[in-house]
Design an enzyme around this catalytic site. Structure first.
Site, PDB file in Angstrom:
ATOM      1  CG  HIS A   9      -1.877  -1.203   1.192  1.00  0.00           C
ATOM      2  ND1 HIS A   9      -2.906  -1.406   0.308  1.00  0.00           N
ATOM      3  CD2 HIS A   9      -1.840  -2.304   1.973  1.00  0.00           C
ATOM      4  CE1 HIS A   9      -3.473  -2.568   0.551  1.00  0.00           C
ATOM      5  NE2 HIS A   9      -2.843  -3.147   1.552  1.00  0.00           N
ATOM      6  CD  GLN A  10       6.726   3.013  -0.764  1.00  0.00           C
ATOM      7  OE1 GLN A  10       7.123   1.850  -0.802  1.00  0.00           O
ATOM      8  NE2 GLN A  10       7.556   4.042  -0.748  1.00  0.00           N
ATOM      9  CG  HIS A  23       5.806   8.172   3.061  1.00  0.00           C
ATOM     10  ND1 HIS A  23       6.094   7.500   1.893  1.00  0.00           N
ATOM     11  CD2 HIS A  23       4.480   8.019   3.261  1.00  0.00           C
ATOM     12  CE1 HIS A  23       4.979   6.966   1.406  1.00  0.00           C
ATOM     13  NE2 HIS A  23       3.985   7.251   2.226  1.00  0.00           N
ATOM     14  CG  PHE A  24       8.493   6.444   9.198  1.00  0.00           C
ATOM     15  CD1 PHE A  24       8.473   5.327  10.021  1.00  0.00           C
ATOM     16  CD2 PHE A  24       9.557   6.593   8.314  1.00  0.00           C
ATOM     17  CE1 PHE A  24       9.485   4.376   9.959  1.00  0.00           C
ATOM     18  CE2 PHE A  24      10.571   5.648   8.242  1.00  0.00           C
ATOM     19  CZ  PHE A  24      10.530   4.536   9.068  1.00  0.00           C
TER      20      PHE A  24
END
Length: 137
Positions: free
Chosen positions: A89-90, A96-97
């Site tokens: 699901h990126q 990134h967090f």
């Protein structure tokens, strides 16, 4: 940095953001499509698509920044989310967090909503797999 990466362009100031904090290695800003009030992103200034491609120095800077953001948001409950790859699901291919505040478990309209399909694991298989993984580290 990548010229076509939206997060690299945010870091360079080419795209506006609601910046919260910036260090020599990280940049944190509010998500423009938040799951809850205070939903923020922490990104490394070093461009890498997935976490395992990121330098240890950049990675070491991110969690202290996430901690500062979480404390500033003031949420007692929150998720730190980080996805690697499209199947995970990126959406933006730059590490990134997310810091995502969660008000209440019963509130399905705010914050991260997930399932956890845990399965019973065979202990002998786990032991063997743990040994295999340790040999690769």
């Amino acid at each position: 940095m990548s010229a076509s990466c939206i997060f690299c362009r945010i870091i360079k100031g080419e795209i506006p953001s609601f910046k919260l904090i910036e260090t020599a290695k990280s940049y944190a800003f509010l998500d423009v499509g938040p799951l809850a009030k205070g939903h923020a992103l922490i990104i490394p200034k070093e461009h890498a698509e997935q976490m395992h491609q990121l330098s240890d120095e950049s990675l070491a800077d991110i969690l202290p920044v996430a901690k500062k953001v979480a404390k500033a948001v003031g949420a007692e409950n929150y998720n730190i989310l980080q996805n690697n790859g499209k199947e995970a699901h990126q959406v933006v291919m730059h590490v990134h967090f997310h810091v995502i505040p969660k008000k209440a478990m019963s509130d399905e309209s705010s914050g991260l909503v997930i399932g956890w399909p845990a399965q019973e694991a065979d202990k002998d298989e786990l032991k063997k797999y743990a040994e295999e993984l340790k040999s690769k580290m």
